[in-house]
Write an enzyme that holds these catalytic residues in place. Structure first.
Site, PDB file in Angstrom:
ATOM      1  N   LYS A  54      35.468  32.538  27.572  1.00  0.00           N
ATOM      2  CA  LYS A  54      35.703  32.400  26.150  1.00  0.00           C
ATOM      3  C   LYS A  54      34.611  33.023  25.253  1.00  0.00           C
ATOM      4  O   LYS A  54      34.923  33.797  24.357  1.00  0.00           O
ATOM      5  CB  LYS A  54      35.849  30.923  25.811  1.00  0.00           C
ATOM      6  CG  LYS A  54      36.279  30.656  24.423  1.00  0.00           C
ATOM      7  CD  LYS A  54      35.714  29.370  23.929  1.00  0.00           C
ATOM      8  CE  LYS A  54      34.230  29.284  24.037  1.00  0.00           C
ATOM      9  NZ  LYS A  54      33.454  30.321  23.390  1.00  0.00           N
ATOM     10  N   GLN A  98      35.262  20.572  23.885  1.00  0.00           N
ATOM     11  CA  GLN A  98      35.881  20.645  25.213  1.00  0.00           C
ATOM     12  C   GLN A  98      36.301  19.267  25.696  1.00  0.00           C
ATOM     13  O   GLN A  98      35.537  18.310  25.656  1.00  0.00           O
ATOM     14  CB  GLN A  98      34.881  21.232  26.217  1.00  0.00           C
ATOM     15  CG  GLN A  98      34.703  22.721  26.128  1.00  0.00           C
ATOM     16  CD  GLN A  98      35.867  23.487  26.726  1.00  0.00           C
ATOM     17  OE1 GLN A  98      36.362  24.420  26.115  1.00  0.00           O
ATOM     18  NE2 GLN A  98      36.319  23.102  27.885  1.00  0.00           N
ATOM     19  N   ASP A 121      42.031  23.864  18.118  1.00  0.00           N
ATOM     20  CA  ASP A 121      42.809  23.320  19.237  1.00  0.00           C
ATOM     21  C   ASP A 121      44.139  22.723  18.758  1.00  0.00           C
ATOM     22  O   ASP A 121      45.047  22.507  19.560  1.00  0.00           O
ATOM     23  CB  ASP A 121      42.029  22.183  19.922  1.00  0.00           C
ATOM     24  CG  ASP A 121      41.307  22.628  21.185  1.00  0.00           C
ATOM     25  OD1 ASP A 121      41.794  23.554  21.850  1.00  0.00           O
ATOM     26  OD2 ASP A 121      40.263  22.027  21.500  1.00  0.00           O
TER      27      ASP A 121
END
Ligand SMILES: Nc1nc(=O)c2c([nH]1)NC[C@@H]1CN(c3ccc(C(=O)N[C@@H](CCC(=O)O)C(=O)O)cc3)C=[N+]21
Length: 297
Positions: A54, A98, A121
């Site tokens: 990423k 995360q 997200d």
């Protein structure tokens, strides 16, 4: 006849190319550089895999990338302080914490502390509600990537029977909302579904997102159906090493399906590409600029 392989890796590269081009325009015309902050607590292996690719890809498309690696033992108070600082940082347009978080932290509380406009997200309760009511929102990356591949392959999804196997907040539920938005007839199946094989057999589109290695065999797939395999499972090989497999038994499914995504090289790379797309979208919205083209739901 064997299915067409939907090349998620190549598709993701084309998405990143689009993102990169629009980032370059933002920088040139508006002096704006989209910024993404990733917060990682502890050392969950799945998250490590994700973070590795990423950061590199974020910089490759010309965006500003910040990583906050915190100890597993970080307190809720300290994590919330960091999120507050990122919420108020004008150089940061996207924030990703995360998951899964360590046991001692309340992930709902943490996610809902993120400014919904920076929630790349799409997990914040406001974004979930906006998506559920068909309003403009930040859309979760994995389902968005799946939708892009489905639209590209099918053109219109209208009237198709879609079965989503898995009911998670991060994939199953938002995927179902997106498919409904594209006028599919949607079934959400899960571990308690009665006669799962026959439910799956009714699907023109199968989204496998259960997190159980190779659970769905070709025998369950309707001939010609499109199979999107969201699973990323690491299983042992005979030689003591491991390999990645999906939630679909690829070797049997590829003989029956009309099109199928492989693992690796399917949904995974699209998830990261869509994270970059969402960061660009968030930056445009934050600055009152038009939505990026071809990168939103
Ligand atoms: N807030 C949050 N958002 C996430 O989106 C999120 C997360 N937390 N926690 C961890 C999981 C995991 N995840 C992956 C994404 C891409 C690949 C990926 O690109 N996989 C490659 C394979 C990589 C390899 O070779 O190991 C592929 O499928 O081809 C993997 C895993 C996102 N996650």
């Amino acid at each position: 006849m064997a299915a067409e392989i939907i090349d998620g890796k190549a598709f993701a590269a084309s998405v990143r190319e689009k993102v990169g081009a629009q980032v370059a325009t933002l920088v040139q015309d508006h002096g704006l550089t989209p910024g993404l902050a990733v917060v990682l607590l502890g050392d969950d292996p799945a998250s490590q895999v994700y973070v590795r690719n990423k950061g590199k890809q974020t910089r490759e498309v010309g965006m500003h990338s910040v990583e906050h690696r915190l100890p597993e033992s970080t307190s809720e108070e300290d994590l919330l302080k960091l999120i507050d600082a990122l919420n108020n940082d004008p150089a940061i347009h996207g924030i990703l914490v995360q998951l899964p978080l360590p046991e001692h932290l309340n992930s709902d509380l943490v996610i809902n502390a993120i400014d919904p406009a920076k929630d790349v997200d799409g997990f914040h309760i406001s974004n979930v509600g906006l998506l559920g009511t068909g309003q403009k929102s930040m859309v979760p990356c994995t389902p968005l990537g799946c939708l892009m591949m489905l639209r590209d392959y099918h053109g219109s999804l209208s009237g198709l029977n879609a079965v989503v196997v898995g009911r998670s907040n991060i994939v199953g539920k938002p995927m179902a909302q997106l498919l409904l938005g594209d006028s599919c007839t949607v079934t959400i199946a899960h571990s308690r579904t009665k006669d799962l094989p026959s439910v799956v057999r009714g699907a023109d589109i199968v989204i496998a997102a259960v997190g159980r290695p190779q659970m769905i065999p070709g025998a369950w797939i309707k001939p010609g159906a499109t199979v999107i395999d969201v699973g990323i499972n690491r299983i042992p090989k005979e030689d003591g090493k491991t390999r990645l497999v999906g939630d679909v038994e690829f070797d049997s499914a590829v003989e029956v399906a009309g099109a199928i995504t492989p693992v690796p090289g399917g949904v995974g790379p699209m998830t990261i590409a869509c994270l970059l797309a969402n960061t660009l979208t968030a930056c445009c919205r934050a600055n009152g600029l038009p939505e990026p083209e071809g990168l939103t739901a």
